[in-house]
Motif scaffolding. Structure first.
Motif, PDB file in Angstrom:
ATOM      1  N   SER A  42      27.277  37.972  25.296  1.00 57.08           N
ATOM      2  CA  SER A  42      28.263  37.756  24.237  1.00 57.08           C
ATOM      3  C   SER A  42      27.685  38.151  22.878  1.00 57.08           C
ATOM      4  N   PRO A  43      28.497  38.784  22.025  1.00 54.07           N
ATOM      5  CA  PRO A  43      28.003  39.156  20.687  1.00 54.07           C
ATOM      6  C   PRO A  43      27.568  37.957  19.852  1.00 54.07           C
ATOM      7  N   ASP A  44      28.062  36.770  20.189  1.00 52.56           N
ATOM      8  CA  ASP A  44      27.650  35.574  19.442  1.00 52.56           C
ATOM      9  C   ASP A  44      26.174  35.240  19.644  1.00 52.56           C
ATOM     10  N   ASN A  45      25.575  35.780  20.678  1.00 51.93           N
ATOM     11  CA  ASN A  45      24.179  35.477  20.991  1.00 51.93           C
ATOM     12  C   ASN A  45      23.197  36.435  20.323  1.00 51.93           C
ATOM     13  N   PHE A  46      23.696  37.327  19.471  1.00 48.57           N
ATOM     14  CA  PHE A  46      22.839  38.332  18.840  1.00 48.57           C
ATOM     15  C   PHE A  46      23.075  38.383  17.338  1.00 48.57           C
ATOM     16  N   GLN A  47      22.017  38.709  16.616  1.00 48.65           N
ATOM     17  CA  GLN A  47      22.143  38.885  15.173  1.00 48.65           C
ATOM     18  C   GLN A  47      22.925  40.172  14.920  1.00 48.65           C
ATOM     19  N   GLY A  48      23.883  40.112  14.056  1.00 52.73           N
ATOM     20  CA  GLY A  48      24.711  41.277  13.774  1.00 52.73           C
ATOM     21  C   GLY A  48      25.906  41.389  14.698  1.00 52.73           C
ATOM     22  N   GLY A  49      25.996  40.548  15.719  1.00 52.95           N
ATOM     23  CA  GLY A  49      27.151  40.542  16.611  1.00 52.95           C
ATOM     24  C   GLY A  49      27.261  41.720  17.552  1.00 52.95           C
ATOM     25  N   ASP A  50      26.167  42.402  17.854  1.00 52.89           N
ATOM     26  CA  ASP A  50      26.200  43.559  18.748  1.00 52.89           C
ATOM     27  C   ASP A  50      25.024  43.453  19.703  1.00 52.89           C
ATOM     28  N   ASN A  51      25.299  43.568  21.009  1.00 53.69           N
ATOM     29  CA  ASN A  51      24.210  43.461  21.981  1.00 53.69           C
ATOM     30  C   ASN A  51      23.680  44.830  22.409  1.00 53.69           C
ATOM     31  N   ASN A  52      24.120  45.912  21.792  1.00 53.51           N
ATOM     32  CA  ASN A  52      23.640  47.268  22.098  1.00 53.51           C
ATOM     33  C   ASN A  52      22.560  47.682  21.111  1.00 53.51           C
ATOM     34  N   ASN A  53      21.860  48.743  21.441  1.00 50.56           N
ATOM     35  CA  ASN A  53      20.853  49.364  20.564  1.00 50.56           C
ATOM     36  C   ASN A  53      19.742  48.404  20.150  1.00 50.56           C
ATOM     37  N   HIS A  54      19.301  47.579  21.057  1.00 54.84           N
ATOM     38  CA  HIS A  54      18.159  46.690  20.866  1.00 54.84           C
ATOM     39  C   HIS A  54      18.253  45.796  19.640  1.00 54.84           C
ATOM     40  N   PRO A  55      19.329  45.043  19.489  1.00 54.43           N
ATOM     41  CA  PRO A  55      19.395  44.103  18.355  1.00 54.43           C
ATOM     42  C   PRO A  55      18.500  42.894  18.621  1.00 54.43           C
ATOM     43  N   PRO A  57      17.806  39.170  19.355  1.00 53.82           N
ATOM     44  CA  PRO A  57      18.564  38.034  19.894  1.00 53.82           C
ATOM     45  C   PRO A  57      18.673  36.922  18.863  1.00 53.82           C
ATOM     46  N   GLY A  58      19.815  36.255  18.843  1.00 57.88           N
ATOM     47  CA  GLY A  58      20.028  35.179  17.892  1.00 57.88           C
ATOM     48  C   GLY A  58      19.710  33.818  18.464  1.00 57.88           C
ATOM     49  N   ASN A  59      19.710  33.694  19.802  1.00 57.66           N
ATOM     50  CA  ASN A  59      19.391  32.419  20.443  1.00 57.66           C
ATOM     51  C   ASN A  59      18.812  32.682  21.837  1.00 57.66           C
ATOM     52  N   TYR A  60      18.602  31.606  22.590  1.00 55.72           N
ATOM     53  CA  TYR A  60      17.957  31.746  23.899  1.00 55.72           C
ATOM     54  C   TYR A  60      18.801  32.512  24.903  1.00 55.72           C
ATOM     55  N   LEU A  61      20.127  32.409  24.812  1.00 51.91           N
ATOM     56  CA  LEU A  61      20.980  33.162  25.737  1.00 51.91           C
ATOM     57  C   LEU A  61      20.821  34.664  25.509  1.00 51.91           C
ATOM     58  N   GLY A  62      20.671  35.075  24.270  1.00 54.37           N
ATOM     59  CA  GLY A  62      20.419  36.482  23.966  1.00 54.37           C
ATOM     60  C   GLY A  62      19.071  36.947  24.479  1.00 54.37           C
ATOM     61  N   ILE A  63      18.080  36.080  24.419  1.00 52.59           N
ATOM     62  CA  ILE A  63      16.753  36.420  24.935  1.00 52.59           C
ATOM     63  C   ILE A  63      16.820  36.612  26.450  1.00 52.59           C
ATOM     64  N   ILE A  64      17.556  35.741  27.135  1.00 52.76           N
ATOM     65  CA  ILE A  64      17.708  35.872  28.583  1.00 52.76           C
ATOM     66  C   ILE A  64      18.434  37.170  28.918  1.00 52.76           C
ATOM     67  N   TYR A  65      19.461  37.519  28.150  1.00 54.85           N
ATOM     68  CA  TYR A  65      20.202  38.764  28.372  1.00 54.85           C
ATOM     69  C   TYR A  65      19.283  39.970  28.265  1.00 54.85           C
ATOM     70  N   LYS A  66      18.357  39.944  27.334  1.00 48.54           N
ATOM     71  CA  LYS A  66      17.448  41.070  27.145  1.00 48.54           C
ATOM     72  C   LYS A  66      16.468  41.226  28.309  1.00 48.54           C
ATOM     73  N   GLY A  67      16.477  40.289  29.267  1.00 47.24           N
ATOM     74  CA  GLY A  67      15.630  40.401  30.446  1.00 47.24           C
ATOM     75  C   GLY A  67      16.028  41.523  31.376  1.00 47.24           C
ATOM     76  N   GLY A  68      17.253  42.012  31.236  1.00 45.17           N
ATOM     77  CA  GLY A  68      17.699  43.148  32.034  1.00 45.17           C
ATOM     78  C   GLY A  68      18.466  42.739  33.278  1.00 45.17           C
ATOM     79  N   MET A  69      18.644  43.694  34.172  1.00 45.45           N
ATOM     80  CA  MET A  69      19.462  43.484  35.362  1.00 45.45           C
ATOM     81  C   MET A  69      18.797  42.591  36.409  1.00 45.45           C
ATOM     82  N   ILE A  70      17.542  42.220  36.209  1.00 43.93           N
ATOM     83  CA  ILE A  70      16.912  41.273  37.126  1.00 43.93           C
ATOM     84  C   ILE A  70      17.493  39.879  36.935  1.00 43.93           C
ATOM     85  N   VAL A  71      18.043  39.596  35.757  1.00 45.28           N
ATOM     86  CA  VAL A  71      18.563  38.269  35.429  1.00 45.28           C
ATOM     87  C   VAL A  71      19.716  37.860  36.346  1.00 45.28           C
TER      88      VAL A  71
END
Length: 90
Positions: A42-55, A57-71
Motif C-alpha cells: 500500500s502507498p500508505d506504507n511508503f514515504q512519498g506514497g509510491d512503492n515503485n523506484n525504491h522509495p 519505507p515509511g513503516n514496518y509493513l513497507g520494510i516487509i514489502y521490500k523483502g521481495g517475492m519471497i515474502v
C-alpha cells in the motif's frame, strides 16, 4: 496364530485430509499474494506514497514489502502450518 492383516484401502479420514489440503493450500497462496500486493504494498506504507523506484519505507509493513517475492511464499507457508496444526488438533 495368524495376525489379522490391515486393510490397505484409504479410510474416509485420509480422503478428507487430502481434499482439505487440495482446497486450502491454493487458497492460502492466493491470500498471501493479495496481502503482499494490497496490504504490504500500500502507498500508505511508503514515504512519498509510491512503492515503485525504491522509495524509503515509511513503516514496518513497507520494510516487509521490500523483502521481495519471497515474502508471500513465507506468509503462505506460515498460514499452512497454522491451518494444518489447527485441523489436526480438532
Amino acid at each position: 496364530m495368524k495376525t489379522p492383516s490391515k486393510s490397505t484401502s484409504p479410510s474416509l479420514g485420509d480422503s478428507l485430509k487430502s481434499g482439505f489440503a487440495a482446497v486450502v493450500i491454493p487458497l492460502e497462496i492466493v491470500i498471501a499474494i493479495v496481502l503482499y500486493l494490497y496490504v504490504l504494498g500500500s502507498p500508505d506504507n511508503f514515504q512519498g506514497g509510491d512503492n515503485n523506484n525504491h522509495p524509503l519505507p515509511g513503516n514496518y509493513l513497507g520494510i516487509i514489502y521490500k523483502g521481495g517475492m519471497i515474502v508471500p511464499m513465507l506468509i503462505s507457508l506460515l498460514m499452512m502450518v497454522c491451518c494444518i496444526d489447527i485441523y489436526n488438533t480438532m
